[in-house]
Structures are given as structure tokens and as C-alpha cells.
Motif scaffolding. Structure first.
Motif, PDB file in Angstrom:
ATOM      1  N   TYR A  31      36.969  35.546  48.858  1.00 40.84           N
ATOM      2  CA  TYR A  31      36.118  36.168  48.216  1.00 40.84           C
ATOM      3  C   TYR A  31      35.647  35.364  47.364  1.00 40.84           C
ATOM      4  O   TYR A  31      34.828  35.622  46.660  1.00 40.84           O
ATOM      5  CB  TYR A  31      37.039  37.349  47.770  1.00 40.84           C
ATOM      6  CG  TYR A  31      37.988  37.994  48.271  1.00 40.84           C
ATOM      7  CD1 TYR A  31      37.600  38.836  49.599  1.00 40.84           C
ATOM      8  CD2 TYR A  31      39.417  38.007  48.324  1.00 40.84           C
ATOM      9  CE1 TYR A  31      38.475  39.372  50.443  1.00 40.84           C
ATOM     10  CE2 TYR A  31      40.297  38.694  49.311  1.00 40.84           C
ATOM     11  CZ  TYR A  31      39.742  39.445  50.296  1.00 40.84           C
ATOM     12  OH  TYR A  31      40.320  40.143  51.012  1.00 40.84           O
ATOM     13  N   ASN A  32      35.957  34.275  46.988  1.00 42.56           N
ATOM     14  CA  ASN A  32      35.438  33.285  46.027  1.00 42.56           C
ATOM     15  C   ASN A  32      35.067  33.689  44.915  1.00 42.56           C
ATOM     16  O   ASN A  32      33.884  33.475  44.310  1.00 42.56           O
ATOM     17  CB  ASN A  32      34.415  32.679  46.785  1.00 42.56           C
ATOM     18  CG  ASN A  32      34.366  32.158  48.272  1.00 42.56           C
ATOM     19  OD1 ASN A  32      35.190  31.026  48.289  1.00 42.56           O
ATOM     20  ND2 ASN A  32      33.462  32.201  49.048  1.00 42.56           N
ATOM     21  N   LEU A  33      35.882  34.535  44.198  1.00 44.44           N
ATOM     22  CA  LEU A  33      35.805  34.980  42.725  1.00 44.44           C
ATOM     23  C   LEU A  33      36.323  33.973  42.087  1.00 44.44           C
ATOM     24  O   LEU A  33      37.193  33.168  42.174  1.00 44.44           O
ATOM     25  CB  LEU A  33      36.506  36.225  42.739  1.00 44.44           C
ATOM     26  CG  LEU A  33      36.225  37.585  43.612  1.00 44.44           C
ATOM     27  CD1 LEU A  33      37.046  38.772  43.429  1.00 44.44           C
ATOM     28  CD2 LEU A  33      34.637  37.862  43.496  1.00 44.44           C
ATOM     29  N   ILE A  34      35.594  34.022  40.594  1.00 42.54           N
ATOM     30  CA  ILE A  34      36.272  33.295  39.510  1.00 42.54           C
ATOM     31  C   ILE A  34      37.282  33.788  38.876  1.00 42.54           C
ATOM     32  O   ILE A  34      37.020  34.914  38.427  1.00 42.54           O
ATOM     33  CB  ILE A  34      35.075  33.012  38.507  1.00 42.54           C
ATOM     34  CG1 ILE A  34      33.600  32.204  39.438  1.00 42.54           C
ATOM     35  CG2 ILE A  34      35.523  32.007  37.239  1.00 42.54           C
ATOM     36  CD1 ILE A  34      32.696  32.104  38.442  1.00 42.54           C
ATOM     37  N   GLN A  35      38.614  33.314  39.180  1.00 43.87           N
ATOM     38  CA  GLN A  35      39.659  33.879  38.452  1.00 43.87           C
ATOM     39  C   GLN A  35      39.731  33.977  37.097  1.00 43.87           C
ATOM     40  O   GLN A  35      40.670  35.166  36.718  1.00 43.87           O
ATOM     41  CB  GLN A  35      40.749  33.202  39.188  1.00 43.87           C
ATOM     42  CG  GLN A  35      40.899  33.003  40.659  1.00 43.87           C
ATOM     43  CD  GLN A  35      41.214  34.360  41.072  1.00 43.87           C
ATOM     44  OE1 GLN A  35      41.956  34.982  40.807  1.00 43.87           O
ATOM     45  NE2 GLN A  35      40.431  34.605  42.296  1.00 43.87           N
TER      46      GLN A  35
ATOM     47  N   VAL B  98      30.370  39.868  38.455  1.00 41.37           N
ATOM     48  CA  VAL B  98      29.129  40.466  38.914  1.00 41.37           C
ATOM     49  C   VAL B  98      28.025  40.153  38.267  1.00 41.37           C
ATOM     50  O   VAL B  98      26.884  39.984  38.723  1.00 41.37           O
ATOM     51  CB  VAL B  98      29.425  42.054  39.159  1.00 41.37           C
ATOM     52  CG1 VAL B  98      28.129  42.843  39.660  1.00 41.37           C
ATOM     53  CG2 VAL B  98      30.542  42.551  40.034  1.00 41.37           C
ATOM     54  N   GLU B  99      28.153  40.063  36.800  1.00 34.98           N
ATOM     55  CA  GLU B  99      27.186  39.472  36.146  1.00 34.98           C
ATOM     56  C   GLU B  99      26.643  38.161  36.498  1.00 34.98           C
ATOM     57  O   GLU B  99      25.266  37.997  36.342  1.00 34.98           O
ATOM     58  CB  GLU B  99      27.629  39.431  34.583  1.00 34.98           C
ATOM     59  CG  GLU B  99      27.685  41.001  33.929  1.00 34.98           C
ATOM     60  CD  GLU B  99      28.274  40.987  32.661  1.00 34.98           C
ATOM     61  OE1 GLU B  99      27.893  41.968  31.719  1.00 34.98           O
ATOM     62  OE2 GLU B  99      28.864  39.978  32.289  1.00 34.98           O
TER      63      GLU B  99
ATOM     64  N   ALA C  48      29.566  43.493  45.478  1.00 32.73           N
ATOM     65  CA  ALA C  48      28.846  43.748  44.089  1.00 32.73           C
ATOM     66  C   ALA C  48      28.255  42.573  43.544  1.00 32.73           C
ATOM     67  O   ALA C  48      27.065  42.578  43.037  1.00 32.73           O
ATOM     68  CB  ALA C  48      29.872  44.413  43.064  1.00 32.73           C
ATOM     69  N   ARG C  49      28.700  41.444  43.661  1.00 33.14           N
ATOM     70  CA  ARG C  49      28.156  40.128  42.965  1.00 33.14           C
ATOM     71  C   ARG C  49      27.059  39.601  43.599  1.00 33.14           C
ATOM     72  O   ARG C  49      25.965  39.306  43.214  1.00 33.14           O
ATOM     73  CB  ARG C  49      29.553  39.104  43.061  1.00 33.14           C
ATOM     74  CG  ARG C  49      28.885  37.651  42.416  1.00 33.14           C
ATOM     75  CD  ARG C  49      29.832  36.779  42.633  1.00 33.14           C
ATOM     76  NE  ARG C  49      30.207  36.498  44.005  1.00 33.14           N
ATOM     77  CZ  ARG C  49      31.426  35.693  44.482  1.00 33.14           C
ATOM     78  NH1 ARG C  49      32.158  35.287  43.431  1.00 33.14           N
ATOM     79  NH2 ARG C  49      31.660  35.820  45.695  1.00 33.14           N
TER      80      ARG C  49
END
Length: 233
Positions: free
Chosen positions: A93-97, A105-106, A149-150
Motif C-alpha cells: 500500500y506504501n502509505l505514510i504511517q 490522499v491529500e 484514493a491517493r
């Protein structure tokens, strides 16, 4: 036409040994299509996605986006091209934790040339009620929704999806595919989906079957199936 590939090859050299990851690949991707690239592990499908999207460069051949020959771009030009036109969804997913769902998403939407409304996108992917949570507080399926969404928030022309359901169970996987389907229908986003699951190919306009770095077959689905109609096993 969105993207045109002509006789594209990718060769890796180890000493005197050459390994062909792509061999003479020629096809096009039309605007607004859903394309599924299908093949076993090692067939070249991930390499193909990387060279189409400018994450890697071909050894020979030509890749054209609209009227621009992107296969001749240097790294800086490729970076600008990806930022301006493309979105990516990966199995990881590579999301910023340390950022909330909304903040993740922003960040994606902030680099778009014509970004979509963040709250609208969060609602469309079904996580507007989770927007103040952090990634570690979410399930795998919810994190993948944030990832979508991002990527969609920047309003890309083409969305590249590398095994987007690979780490998900059937129910969650179908929900994710349903969101991708909705993005294609609502925003006319061109989708390129890589998968080893042949059933996902039923939701595509066209299916590109690969093996040993070559295109074996390109088939057209006269009637696309809905994500929820797909059999998983």
C-alpha cells in the motif's frame, strides 16, 4: 489512443549473458479502456508495466504517449511525465504511517494537474468515515482503498495497478475491483491491471496474455463483467 508500443524489447545483461524480459512487444492502449495483462510469474508482465509507465526504459523499440515519444525521455522528463499523467496502485500500500487517511490522499491529489475533491474521493472509495485514522488502525482492504484514493485524487489519465488484489481475500478483492471499475466509469480513467488471476480478465475491455516476455494473444471481451460477478477461485 493513449499509448502505443512498437517492437519494444527489454534486455538485461549479466556479463556475456543476455536475458530477454520483453521481446518485440507491439500493441496500443486506447483512452478510457480497462486493459488486463495476464500471465504467470516471470512472463514479463511487471516489466511491461514498468516500461509503459516510465518506471523503466526499454532497451529498444518505441513507446509513444499521444504525440510524445516517452521511450527517448531522460529520467527527469520521465518523472515529470509520471507526475502529470499517471497514477499507480501496488500490492503493497506504501502509505505514510504518521499521516492520517485524509492527509495521505491529500499528498496524492496535491501533485495533480487537475485534482479531484479529496472528500468526494474518500466517499467514493467508502472510507470517508475513516479519514482521521492512521494506516495502522485500518484493515488491509481499507489501506488498499486509501492507496486507490491517493492515486485517483490527482486525477490521472492512466492508472497502473500491479496485482492490486494480490494480498486480499475474495470479498475485499472484489470490493477493490469494484472501486477501480467505478473510477473508470465515473472519471473515464484508463486502467491497466496486472494480475495472475484469469477471472479478473473478464472485467476488461481487452486482455493481453503474456509468456516468456512475448504477447501470446490479445483478446477482446464483447461484454465486460462487473467486478461482483467474477468468480474468484
Amino acid at each position: 489512443m493513449s499509448i502505443n508500443l512498437k517492437n519494444v524489447e527489454k534486455v538485461y545483461k549479466t556479463g556475456e549473458v543476455k536475458t530477454y524480459a520483453l521481446r518485440g512487444v507491439t500493441f496500443d492502449i486506447k483512452e478510457g479502456e480497462i486493459i488486463v495483462i495476464l500471465g504467470p510469474s516471470g512472463s514479463g508482465k511487471s516489466t511491461l508495466l514498468n516500461v509503459i509507465s516510465g518506471l523503466d526504459t526499454p532497451s529498444s523499440g518505441e513507446i509513444k504517449y499521444k504525440d510524445e515519444i516517452i521511450s527517448s525521455y531522460k529520467e527527469e522528463a520521465l518523472t515529470k511525465f509520471r507526475r502529470k499523467y499517471l497514477g499507480f496502485i501496488f500490492q503493497q500500500y506504501n502509505l505514510i504511517q504518521n499521516l492520517t487517511v485524509r492527509e495521505n490522499v491529500e499528498i496524492g491529489s496535491s501533485i495533480g494537474k487537475n485534482p479531484l475533491n479529496v472528500d468526494e474521493i474518500l466517499e467514493k472509495v467508502g472510507i470517508d468515515d475513516q479519514k482521521d485514522k492512521y494506516p495502522y488502525q485500518l484493515s488491509g482492504g481499507q489501506q488498499q482503498r486509501v492507496s486507490i484514493a491517493r492515486s485517483v485524487g490527482k486525477n490521472p489519465d492512466i492508472l497502473f495497478c500491479d496485482e492490486p488484489t494480490g494480498a486480499l481475500d475474495e470479498e475485499t478483492g472484489k470490493q477493490v475491483l469494484e472501486i477501480l471499475e467505478k473510477m473508470n466509469e465515473d472519471y473515464k480513467t484508463t486502467l491497466v491491471i496486472i494480475t495472475h488471476n484469469p477471472n479478473i480478465a473478464l472485467m476488461a475491455d481487452r486482455v493481453i496474455k503474456m509468456n516468456s516476455g512475448k504477447i501470446e494473444e490479445i483478446t477482446k471481451n464483447e461484454h465486460r463483467k462487473k467486478a461482483q460477478e467474477i468468480k474468484w477461485g
